[in-house]
Design a protein around this motif. Structure first.
Motif, mmCIF file in Angstrom:
data_model
loop_
_atom_site.group_PDB
_atom_site.id
_atom_site.type_symbol
_atom_site.label_atom_id
_atom_site.label_comp_id
_atom_site.label_asym_id
_atom_site.label_seq_id
_atom_site.Cartn_x
_atom_site.Cartn_y
_atom_site.Cartn_z
ATOM 1 N N ARG A 229 5.944 9.362 -1.846
ATOM 2 C CA ARG A 229 5.423 9.371 -0.481
ATOM 3 C C ARG A 229 6.090 8.294 0.375
ATOM 4 O O ARG A 229 6.431 8.533 1.542
ATOM 5 N N ALA A 230 6.255 7.103 -0.199
ATOM 6 C CA ALA A 230 6.852 5.998 0.562
ATOM 7 C C ALA A 230 8.287 6.313 0.962
ATOM 8 O O ALA A 230 8.707 6.034 2.096
ATOM 9 N N LEU A 231 9.048 6.894 0.045
ATOM 10 C CA LEU A 231 10.428 7.264 0.370
ATOM 11 C C LEU A 231 10.470 8.317 1.477
ATOM 12 O O LEU A 231 11.299 8.250 2.394
ATOM 13 N N ALA A 232 9.569 9.257 1.411
ATOM 14 C CA ALA A 232 9.536 10.317 2.423
ATOM 15 C C ALA A 232 9.151 9.763 3.791
ATOM 16 O O ALA A 232 9.756 10.109 4.815
ATOM 17 N N GLU A 233 8.151 8.881 3.819
ATOM 18 C CA GLU A 233 7.660 8.371 5.102
ATOM 19 C C GLU A 233 8.618 7.370 5.740
ATOM 20 O O GLU A 233 8.801 7.361 6.965
ATOM 21 N N GLU A 234 9.232 6.504 4.919
ATOM 22 C CA GLU A 234 10.051 5.430 5.482
ATOM 23 C C GLU A 234 11.527 5.770 5.576
ATOM 24 O O GLU A 234 12.216 5.283 6.471
ATOM 25 N N LEU A 235 12.027 6.571 4.631
ATOM 26 C CA LEU A 235 13.462 6.877 4.613
ATOM 27 C C LEU A 235 13.766 8.347 4.817
ATOM 28 O O LEU A 235 14.936 8.728 4.995
ATOM 29 N N GLY A 236 12.742 9.186 4.733
ATOM 30 C CA GLY A 236 12.954 10.626 4.873
ATOM 31 C C GLY A 236 13.731 11.226 3.731
ATOM 32 O O GLY A 236 14.491 12.184 3.899
#
Length: 957
Positions: A229-236
């Motif tokens: 989730r963090a990768l998706a939200e912050e880095l896409g």
């Protein structure tokens, strides 16, 4: 003589283990800038950019040269050319280079160890143990963020680069330890690192694997989901292929990611034949009894290195059991050190670790009997409970049989005494034993060869780091003044720091300033260090040590809490306790063995600040009269020993009357001038504290006597501010006494102190009052002394004619009294002012007359002063060689008298005379010595003047 350097934390250096004073922050930066490019030339402009960035001061190069010169002195690298094999700061074409072995700079050692570890880790699994050890050594060098406290663009960039290297080293270490199956030992650290670096996929994979192998599959899967989730939200983006593959393996329970290692084999049951109906073999037992590694462990690098040395393969380990006894006061961090080191060394002990809390000083119960701990060990080693012998000696024999030939670590925590430990010692030299105790286990050292390691408080940087790790950087950084106050009152005691941190973290809305305010009152400070849990109550920790003392030791401990100085000598302790010296020595020895006092230098003892507060609480439980009598004995010890020392240092002064010493105070007379100066050197802080204590209790006669008796020492040592404080109290005491003679003397002495700090008007006002009082009393001798002092006061304002007037009046009085010593003194003073006014022939004649009188009566202090006047006169007349001769003789006498204040002045004059003769090397040597003395005496204007002269010499090349 080896100098080791550290930049992985605060910039520091140690010579043979002793900290080197590297000077102010910018000077440390100069050193660090050279250490980074070890052995390579750093251009001068490059050094300026590294140290000052875009904000260099005026005359920046002169300042830089000054710092380099001081660093050479501090490091002892001023030899030119430098001695082979030593550290040196070399001046090269276009710049400077610091030359030393890379193995003496922690940053370079870190990089080398990390490189060796990575090389070992790439070979095969057999090298993983060596790789892990190398990684741990590399990581153990870090004390804090590199170049802590330094803020320039160059250092900030380098700091970020080094922190990236540190992170990469940890990741590589984690891979090795996971391959070895040490996921349990890593789990706590991985949890913290993952929180700090939530987007680091390699770290997340290591954390997931450790969770999975620890039986926490659901937590491992949740970790993956958080990262996704963090990768998706912050880095896409999505997780990389390695992390996705690990996720699938966890979902499938893939055996390929299970803990490395083969199936267990059967071993015989310990203790003989199996019980009826039970199997004759049991699963192999590899006990791992260590409690969790301490989460907040900080610092202790020298102590860890000493413990590492126990496992040196070249030591005599194959001939005897290696035993290390870590001793120290309650709350000092003995258990933390033992457990941290034990967890670091787990790979060295493939047959396991045994741990027992022996509760030697537990406030909640009695010490654990050895046979109880033994039964626990035997059970952990796989012994059937029904097969454990009843007799303690038989239990010990079985225990030693089971540990024979095994590579095991036995940790015996909180031992009461040697008797409790001995039955738990294995017999096999393959085992290592670590003991912690509040007692100095001398019997363990003498009979069993234990290596003793006494733990002291944390350094300032370690204490700050520990509190910051508890509170978090943001909270600690938001209230720096409150943090400084908390650390000041904890005085480096880890338990105290942890208790305050626990109170702060459980009350996140509580300002640190409010917590700091609670610590200001000394009588309630221990209340602030109580969390309500007896295991985290500092008073309870001290009480458990106190109640273990015999009655005489307990009484002595309580009385030492009343002593006003920063430490106390054996003789002073005898006076305080009214004990003969031999019994006082035995008392201190017992308290030292219990770590309730420290012998920080031979014959001098001190308590930790918080221990002293507890001792004072116990003293308040005594009848008030007992405490007052003890304190009076101690004050009288200082009063009468100081009076005896003053009479030796200034035999020409008229002695003052004092009350007889209290019975049992045991003052003594130093054996000559050197012994008197040495006594004052070690005791003057206690004398000043005793004066404050006497004033508080209304013992004004004693307070005045202490001011009088420490005067010559403070004058010779140039302790200007102490001199002023002492005589302000002395004057107040004289006024409270209502004694005009004492008041007059105090006015004259306090004027001298004001004069030294540049308060000329105040000094002359005190002298006028003194002169009036002496005239009213008809005291002719002290009128002469006061005119002498007025001459000095007028000189400081630049009015040499008024000064000469008072000097001549004093000379007439001394001649009328036929006092040879003071006539010599006044003759020199008159000659000095005549020289300042240009009457050189008269000045020389008057000073020669004074010199003859001084030598006739053996008045060395007057002789030195007169030689200085003659040197000045010769310089003004242009006879520089004669001036040097006079100054040199004056310097020799000042050193003989231990008068460092005037020694500095003589060296400054010698430097000026050599400079006038063009002897710049000799001038530099003299000025450098003078600068060192001026700085030690905090004589800032004189120090700045000499530093400017040295800078001028440096610019000459």
């Amino acid at each position: 003589m080896t100098i080791a350097f550290g930049v992985l934390g605060e910039i520091q250096a140690h010579r043979d283990g002793i900290a080197v004073d590297l000077g102010p922050a910018r000077q440390r930066c100069v050193l660090a800038a050279l250490l980074v490019d070890l052995g390579r030339t750093v251009p001068v402009d490059g050094l300026v950019d590294r140290v000052w960035g875009d904000r260099p001061p005026q005359r920046v190069k002169a300042t830089l040269y000054s710092y380099l010169s001081r660093l050479r002195q501090a490091l002892g690298t001023a030899a030119d050319p430098p001695l082979a094999g030593t550290t040196s700061i070399e001046r090269r074409s276009g710049g400077y280079a610091l030359v030393t072995a890379p193995g003496l700079v922690d940053m370079h050692v870190f990089r080398d160890l990390a490189g060796q570890a990575r090389a070992a880790a790439t070979h095969d699994d057999d090298d993983d143990g060596r790789a892990a050890a190398l990684f741990e050594r590399a990581l153990g060098l870090w004390r804090d963020e590199p170049f802590a406290g330094v803020d320039t663009p160059w250092f900030n960039s380098l700091r970020e680069s080094l922190l990236r290297e540190l992170h990469a080293c940890r990741l590589d270490r984690n891979d090795v330890q996971l391959r070895r199956g040490h996921h349990g030992a890593l789990l706590t650290e991985l949890t913290e690192r993952h929180r700090s670096h939530p987007l680091d996929e390699r770290l997340a994979a290591q954390y997931m694997l450790a969770l999975y192998r620890s039986g926490r599959t659901a937590d491992a899967l949740r970790c993956f989901e958080r990262v996704r989730r963090a990768l998706a939200e912050e880095l896409g983006s999505d997780p990389g292929p390695e992390l996705r593959r690990l996720h699938q393996s966890v979902l499938a329970g893939d055996p390929a990611i299970d803990t490395p290692g083969g199936a267990p084999t059967a071993v015989p049951v310990a203790g003989g034949e199996a019980a009826p109906g039970s199997p004759k073999t049991r699963a192999p037992v590899v006990p791992r009894q260590l409690p969790a590694a301490p989460r907040w462990f900080t610092g202790r690098a020298p102590e860890l290195a000493l413990l590492d040395g126990l496992l040196d393969p070249h030591s005599e380990q194959d001939r005897a059991v290696v035993i290390s006894a870590i001793d120290g006061s309650g709350g000092i961090g003995k258990t933390w050190l033992a457990l941290h080191w034990a967890h670091q060394q787990q790979d060295r002990f493939p047959d396991g670790e045994l741990y027992a809390n022996l509760r030697g000083f537990d406030p909640t119960g009695e010490p654990v009997p050895p046979h109880t701990a033994l039964r626990g060990f035997l059970g952990a080693l796989g012994t059937d409970p029904s097969r454990i012998p009843a007799e303690p000696d038989a239990q010990t024999a079985l225990y030693r049989s089971l540990t024979a030939g095994k590579r095991m670590l036995i940790v015996l925590d909180d031992a009461r005494d040697t008797t409790q430990v001995v039955p738990l010692l294995p017999g096999s030299p393959t085992c290592t034993v670590l003991v912690t105790s509040r007692s100095l286990l001398t019997g363990l050292s003498t009979a069993h060869g234990a290596r003793s390691l006494t733990l002291d408080v944390l350094t300032d940087s370690e204490a700050h780091q520990l509190l910051t790790r508890h509170l978090g950087t943001a909270r600690a950084g938001a209230e720096p003044e409150a943090v400084a106050t908390l650390l000041e009152h904890c005085a480096g005691l880890p338990l105290a720091i942890s208790i305050l941190a626990a109170r702060a973290t459980t009350n996140p809305d509580l300002p640190l300033a409010a917590l700091a305010e609670e610590l200001h009152e000394t009588q309630t400070r221990l209340d602030a260090l109580d969390t309500g849990d007896i295991t985290a109550d500092l008073r309870a920790v001290f009480a458990s040590s106190y109640h273990a003392l015999d009655p005489d030791s307990a009484r002595g401990f309580a009385l030492l809490g009343l002593a006003p100085g920063p430490d106390i000598s054996l003789s002073a302790t005898a006076g305080l306790t009214a004990l003969p010296t031999a019994r006082a020595r035995a008392l201190l020895r017992r308290l030292r063995a219990a770590h309730l006092v420290q012998e920080h230098t031979p014959g001098r003892y001190r308590m930790h600040d918080l221990t002293r507060l507890y001792a004072a609480e116990q003293a308040r439980g005594n009848p008030a009269g007992d405490n007052d009598e003890a304190l009076l004995r101690l004050v009288d010890f200082y009063v009468h020993t100081a009076r005896a020392g003053e009479a030796i240092l200034d035999p020409h002064a008229v002695p003052t009357e004092a009350e007889a010493p209290a019975e049992g105070s045991e003052p003594y007379t130093p054996d000559g001038p050197e012994a008197a100066m040495a006594w004052f050197e070690s005791e003057y802080a206690c004398v000043l504290a005793a004066q404050t204590s006497a004033m508080t209790r209304g013992w004004y006669g004693r307070a005045w006597q202490l001011a009088w008796s420490v005067d010559t020492f403070l004058w010779r040592r140039g302790r200007i501010h102490d001199h002023l404080v002492v005589w302000r109290s002395g004057l107040l005491a004289a006024e409270r006494l209502g004694d005009p003679g004492a008041r007059a003397l105090a006015h004259r002495r306090v004027s001298a102190a004001h004069l030294r700090v540049g308060e000329d008007d105040t000094a002359r006002d005190h002298l006028r009052r003194a002169l009036t009082l002496f005239q009213d009393a008809g005291d002719l001798l002290n009128q002469g002394h006061t005119h002498q002092a007025l001459a000095q006061a007028w000189q400081q304002t630049g009015d040499d004619r008024q000064a000469l007037h008072h000097a001549e009046r004093s000379l007439r009085i001394y001649r009328q009294l036929k006092d040879t010593v003071w006539e010599a003194n006044a003759s020199n003073t008159v000659g000095w002012f005549q020289a300042r006014l240009g009457a050189y022939e008269q000045a020389r004649a008057r000073c020669q007359e004074a010199l003859a009188l001084c030598r006739e009566v053996g008045y060395r202090e007057g002789e030195a002063a007169t030689l200085d006047s003659l040197g000045y006169t010769a310089r003004r007349c242009g006879d520089l060689e004669l001036a040097l001769e006079h100054y040199g003789q004056a310097l020799a006498l000042r050193r003989l008298l231990n008068d460092t204040y005037e020694e500095a002045n003589a060296l400054s004059c010698i430097g000026e005379t050599h400079h006038a003769l063009g002897r710049y090397g000799h001038a530099r040597d003299a000025w450098q010595q003078a600068l060192t003395l001026y700085q030690a005496q905090q004589r800032t204007p004189e120090a700045e003047n000499v530093q400017e002269q040295l800078d001028t010499l440096h610019d000459r090349g």
